[in-house]
Design a protein around this motif. Structure first.
Motif: not given
Length: 495
Positions: A107-120
């Motif tokens: 019963r692990d926790e499911r996580i959605l990771f979101a990011a802006v992949t181009r910081p510039a």
């Protein structure tokens, strides 16, 4: 109240808006160039103090679903930070959204990771904000506002696709059980929004193929799609969607949806940016992408505001307490003044009543003293008859003793004891023989002592000191020998 600014960032640059009265007023547009960043920095230098919120609508986004052991507190934060560094190396603009726990296994926790992949794409604008110490409230991307958007759509299906148009392009966002799972931004086609039907269908089918490949949906299940458009674009776009397979399109009036979230400005086009800006201003504690060091000025500003509000509330409470004390003191003063006036009136009435009485032979204070003495005597029931009767029995045995004066006084307590002071004298013939006179007086005193509790000889007619010759205290033998004694007689003594 501080001004609220909203800045939308896309591939063409940054647009600044001012939020006031439920409307978003355009301030300026800055191109994606060094000159545009300089213009934005100059505007920040002269802008009114306020909070700044950034809304990002870029194709450079990443979404990854992972599972982590179910832990809490600092351990969970450490695991999430490690996963973010692994998945989006070099980009500090990321967040994590919990999707719940798995139903089987550990019963692990499911996580959605979101990011802006181009910081510039963000760093020049954030550097300008940091340079002018402009408080950054939050950094949102359009997909992170999905949960709020679903609260207005109220979809009957637990999963589906939301499609919206904007100058940045065609946005397709997939959700499952009320949570964001995936989103992609396609380039904007040429022409107005009404002609985007073909491109919308094509890009949506690509997204469905990706979701099928990821096994988030199956081929034999039709996927509901909510398309956000202005009402006047319904017919034109819907004509291009008739050939859609495996998709059930639902047209949503963009203006009605925006008004549901408090946007008062009218929507004349199928541009979803005004709606997304309103959602960003209402996001509150929704997941956001800005790291803590970028929001430090905002946190300090909130702390200062909390202190100021706390001080204002404390000052208000103290002011209310002071006002209450003042009113209470004033009420007591008024009551005291009223009592004093009433006392003066009663004193005046008393004096007027005394003036109507006849004149007395003595002062009223003297009469009060006499009456009080009489009352005390009556209370004590003083009666010297028994004491005098006892003295009379002794005097019967000493006829030669002549009583000159008797002063009596009853004790202050309730014992009934009488104190009698007796002035007496022997015959004139007793003066010729002082020794015999002294013996006679002492015999009389002994007889009197038998009738009382205590006796004292206060005065003798002759000097009886041991070193002196007994002689008369009088210069002439014609004076009778006088003496004085004091006797205490209790009522229990019997003659």
């Amino acid at each position: 109240m501080l001004t609220r600014y909203l800045h939308c960032i896309d591939h063409t640059g940054l647009s600044s808006y001012l939020s006031a009265g439920g409307e978003s007023q355009a301030v300026a547009r800055y191109p994606d160039s060094s000159e545009g960043v300089s213009q934005f920095s100059a505007w920040l230098a002269r802008a009114r103090p306020g909070t700044h919120t950034l809304l990002v609508d870029l194709p450079d986004e990443g979404f990854q679903s992972e599972t982590i052991p179910f832990v809490a507190g600092a351990d969970r934060k450490t695991l999430i930070a490690r996963k973010q560094a692994q998945l989006f190396f070099g980009s500090p603009y990321s967040t994590a959204i919990s999707l719940g726990r798995e139903k089987e296994g550990r019963r692990d926790e499911r996580i959605l990771f979101a990011a802006v992949t181009r910081p510039a794409a963000l760093e020049p604008w954030l550097a300008a904000l940091h340079q002018h110490e402009a408080p950054l409230a939050a950094l949102y991307s359009v997909p992170l506002l999905t949960r709020q958007l679903l609260s207005g759509l109220n979809p009957e299906s637990p999963r589906g696709l939301i499609v919206s148009f904007s100058p940045a392009g065609i946005r397709q966002t997939y959700f499952e059980n009320g949570e964001l799972r995936f989103s992609r931004l396609s380039p904007a086609p040429e022409g107005d929004y009404a002609s985007w039907g073909e491109a919308c269908l094509r890009e949506t089918q690509k997204t469905v193929q990706y979701l099928t490949t990821q096994r988030w949906i199956t081929r034999n299940v039709r996927l509901p799609v909510w398309l956000l458009l202005a009402r006047h674009d319904f017919a034109a776009v819907l004509a291009s969607l008739e050939r859609a397979e495996q998709l059930d399109f639902h047209l949503v009036n963009l203006e009605t949806l925006a008004h549901h979230f408090g946007e008062r400005s009218r929507t004349t086009a199928s541009d979803s940016h005004p709606l997304m800006m309103r959602l960003a201003l209402r996001a509150g504690r929704a997941p956001q992408l800005a790291p803590d060091n970028e929001r430090r000025s905002y946190q300090l500003q909130r702390l200062r505001q909390a202190i100021l509000w706390g001080g204002a509330i404390a000052a208000g409470v103290l002011l209310c307490l002071a006002l209450n004390n003042h009113l209470a003191s004033r009420s007591l003063w008024q009551q005291g003044a009223a009592l004093q006036a009433e006392s003066q009136q009663e004193e005046l009435r008393y004096q007027q009543l005394l003036a109507t009485l006849p004149q007395l032979p003595t002062s009223l204070e003297s009469l009060h003293s006499v009456v009080n003495g009489i009352d005390q005597l009556a209370a004590r029931r003083a009666d010297p008859a028994d004491a005098l009767r006892r003295l009379a029995h002794v005097l019967d045995d000493y006829p030669d003793v002549d009583v000159l004066r008797i002063d009596w006084q009853q004790a202050d307590d309730a014992s009934g004891t009488v104190s009698a002071t007796l002035d007496a004298a022997l015959p004139l013939s007793a003066a010729a023989d002082p020794r015999a006179a002294i013996i006679r007086i002492r015999a009389f005193a002994a007889a009197v002592r038998a009738q009382g509790d205590e006796l004292s000889l206060l005065n003798l007619p002759f000097d009886v000191e041991s070193d002196k010759t007994l002689r008369s205290g009088a210069d002439t033998p014609n004076k009778r020998p006088e003496f004085k004694l004091r006797l205490l007689i209790s009522p229990e003594k019997q003659p």
